[in-house]
Design a protein around this motif. Structure first.
Motif, PDB file in Angstrom:
ATOM      1  N   TYR A 160       0.828  -1.204   0.000  1.00 36.72           N
ATOM      2  CA  TYR A 160       0.000   0.000   0.000  1.00 36.72           C
ATOM      3  C   TYR A 160       0.864   1.255   0.000  1.00 36.72           C
ATOM      4  CZ  TYR A 160      -3.344   3.522   1.639  1.00 36.72           C
ATOM      5  OH  TYR A 160      -4.105   4.649   1.767  1.00 36.72           O
ATOM      6  N   LEU A 161       1.886   1.282   0.846  1.00 36.95           N
ATOM      7  CA  LEU A 161       2.732   2.468   0.938  1.00 36.95           C
ATOM      8  C   LEU A 161       3.442   2.759  -0.378  1.00 36.95           C
ATOM      9  CD1 LEU A 161       4.418   2.204   4.458  1.00 36.95           C
ATOM     10  CD2 LEU A 161       2.537   3.684   3.750  1.00 36.95           C
ATOM     11  N   ALA A 162       3.905   1.716  -1.047  1.00 38.13           N
ATOM     12  CA  ALA A 162       4.589   1.922  -2.326  1.00 38.13           C
ATOM     13  C   ALA A 162       3.650   2.562  -3.339  1.00 38.13           C
ATOM     14  CB  ALA A 162       5.127   0.591  -2.848  1.00 38.13           C
ATOM     15  N   ALA A 163       2.375   2.131  -3.328  1.00 34.41           N
ATOM     16  CA  ALA A 163       1.394   2.708  -4.251  1.00 34.41           C
ATOM     17  C   ALA A 163       1.125   4.174  -3.909  1.00 34.41           C
ATOM     18  CB  ALA A 163       0.103   1.898  -4.213  1.00 34.41           C
ATOM     19  N   VAL A 164       0.989   4.478  -2.629  1.00 36.18           N
ATOM     20  CA  VAL A 164       0.748   5.862  -2.209  1.00 36.18           C
ATOM     21  C   VAL A 164       1.922   6.749  -2.606  1.00 36.18           C
ATOM     22  CG1 VAL A 164       0.463   7.383  -0.217  1.00 36.18           C
ATOM     23  CG2 VAL A 164      -0.775   5.213  -0.302  1.00 36.18           C
TER      24      VAL A 164
END
Length: 583
Positions: free
Chosen positions: A124-128
């Motif tokens: 999720y963090l990589a996408a954000v």
């Protein structure tokens, strides 16, 4: 533009005390050719600031696609706000709620089976991070520190109602700072969630719609110093299918705003102008029962869905005038509307006949979800062959969200997630009959723990107790209807069927499409997807922005999932029908 600073318990602008008097105005819910009009009316009501969310799912519809054009040209919107001498509160999420599909989180995140949204999950963090790396650089020169209108930027949104993971909030704040956001950051939460959703070193604000003194007292108890602000002062509310149209009387809203402003606090009216969740973009709630939101986001706002001032506009303008300068300009009159008219839809195109023009089928042993099919919005058609004739019990493990069942193109029945329905009985006419299940995504959940809301058929499908395998899964996003082969209508039409007609106008203006006698489906005008219609109500009309029309002939297309009267007419009216105000 001037730079906002926090000094003690006050905001200052260029060293002078400053009170934010703002109103919500979401650029993605307003036709871009109407942005300037809505912003001007915000200034004329006495607002010095507007607030907008940013919908990640529209700006990055696929991991490798990023859009900042046309109706998503956020820099252009910010420039128009600056031209009206309006400041901006920017709320980029990544999660926004907003009664918006999935709370703004893109559906492709849910293609990851174990993803944990709004968390420190590395996926999720990589996408954000990738999203913010594309969104923020084009906006940096619109920050107040660089002469632009953006005074402050919000970190996440009402996080305390979802989690207490302060590390995640801190990560997002640091990400914003590392990408060049150097204006004040803030969080917002309902009073009971302030402790869970705030972040040391970041201004906390509160959301409420009444009892302002109690709400601000809770904020002050949590945050002993700093400016007091209500980031969402709810002066209206949203509607859900099957409910009633929620209204808040102008006098009551004005009294509550007066109480708030009398404390000296800053405020953002939610909403100043709600606009419309066009197409399939409405969200939903699920607190043990799934409740999809209607497409109109009128929100009983001071500026109604068509951008016209309401009695609430006048009432709130009078209150604001007690505490801040209000322009001496007259309140703008309602915009022109098209003359009333009836339009006959003369041509039809059955959905099943037009399937090759609408999407390609993907074969699988078990039904695939929309996310596995790389699909955001719309419908999925599932097809399988029935092995035997005779009585049949069909059990669907999990319907997300509404399934119409057909055997050899004959309608058998409907199963709705909202009603917790999962099984249907029918008689198969012969071995080899074709079972079709048309599943509608009625809006991904936008609030609470139900946000991991995958769509389509989840889990196995059983026929008389045995799993039914061998499926064709056909995504039907309905983004392009140009390949449909329409023919003159003949006799009754049992849905799902597309109906098409034309109407002539001299000069474009706003109007509202009413569909008396129609049951459920979608409406397009000149290819612009207005949204869903459903006889269930409360909403019984769809707003048509004048800019989607053109002088001369205009084309209207209605997808009817069930049936309508033989005359196949729709009506254009000057007024909306958002439904009764009491259940």
């Amino acid at each position: 533009m001037s730079v906002l600073q926090i000094e003690g318990d006050d905001f200052t602008l260029d060293g002078e005390p400053f009170r934010i008097i703002s109103g919500g105005l979401h650029y993605f819910r307003v036709h871009p050719q109407q942005w300037a009009d809505r912003l001007r009316k915000a200034r004329q009501m006495g607002l010095n600031t507007v607030e907008t969310y940013v919908p990640w799912n529209l700006h990055q519809p696929r991991p490798d696609v990023f859009r900042l054009d046309a109706g998503l040209d956020l820099p252009a919107f910010l420039d128009l706000a600056a031209a009206e001498n309006l400041h901006v509160l920017l709320r980029p999420g990544p999660y926004i709620c907003a009664e918006w599909e999935g709370g703004g989180l893109p559906s492709w995140l849910l293609a990851e089976p174990d993803i944990r949204l709004r968390s420190q999950d590395p996926v999720y963090l990589a996408a954000v991070e990738t999203y913010f790396q594309q969104l923020l650089p084009p906006l940096l020169d619109r920050l107040a520190t660089r002469g632009g209108p953006v005074l402050a930027v919000q970190v996440e949104n009402e996080f305390g109602a979802y989690s207490d993971d302060t590390a995640h909030l801190a990560h997002l704040a640091e990400l914003l700072r590392s990408l060049g956001v150097d204006v004040p950051l803030f969080t917002c939460d309902q009073p009971a969630d302030l402790a869970r959703g705030s972040l040391p070193g970041v201004l906390a604000t509160a959301n409420f719609g009444s009892r302002a003194r109690q709400g601000l007292a809770a904020l002050r108890a949590h945050q002993p110093s700093g400016p007091l602000m209500c980031t969402e002062f709810w002066i209206g509310w949203f509607d859900r299918w099957g409910g009633h149209h929620v209204v808040r009387e102008p006098d009551a809203a004005a009294r509550e705003l007066d109480e708030l402003l009398a404390t000296g606090a800053s405020v953002n009216l939610y909403m100043f102008h709600g606009g419309t969740s066009f197409g399939f973009t409405n969200g939903a709630n699920d607190k043990h029962t799934f409740r999809p939101t209607v497409g109109s986001y009128d929100y009983d706002s001071p500026l109604d869905e068509a951008g016209d001032p309401t009695p609430k506009y006048h009432a709130l303008r009078d209150v604001i005038g007690k505490y801040a300068p209000v322009p001496a300009e007259p309140v703008p009159a309602p915009a022109p509307k098209l003359p009333a008219a009836r339009v006959t839809l003369t041509d039809t195109a059955p959905l099943f006949t037009g399937l090759p023009a609408l999407g390609s089928a993907v074969k699988s042993e078990h039904p695939l979800t929309m996310e596995q099919l790389r699909q955001d919005f719309g419908y999925v058609l599932y097809e399988a062959t029935l092995p035997t004739a005779g009585p049949a019990l069909l059990e669907l493990d999990d319907v997300r969200d509404r399934a119409q069942v057909f055997v050899d193109e004959q309608p058998i029945g409907v199963l709705e997630r909202e009603n917790h329905e999962r099984a249907i009985v029918f008689t198969a006419p012969a071995a080899g009959s074709v079972l079709r299940v048309l599943v509608e995504n009625q809006g991904r959940v936008n609030y609470g723990q139900g946000m991991h809301d995958r769509k389509g058929l989840l889990g196995p499908v059983r026929l008389n107790g045995a799993e039914l395998t061998g499926w064709a899964n056909r995504p039907l996003p309905l983004t392009d209807l140009s390949g449909l082969a329409f023919a003159p209508a003949e006799g009754p039409a049992v849905g799902p069927v597309f109906h098409r007609g034309t109407f002539d106008i001299e000069e474009p203006a706003d109007t509202f499409v009413h569909l008396p006698g129609w049951t459920k489906g979608n409406v397009w005008i000149n290819g612009f997807h207005l949204g869903r219609h459903w006889s269930r109500g409360p909403q019984r009309s769809l707003y048509v922005p004048g800019p989607v029309l053109r002088p001369g002939p205009n084309e209207i297309t209605v997808l009817e999932l069930h049936t309508t009267s033989l005359d196949r007419t729709v009506e254009l009216r000057k007024q909306p029908d958002l439904g009764p105000t009491e259940e």
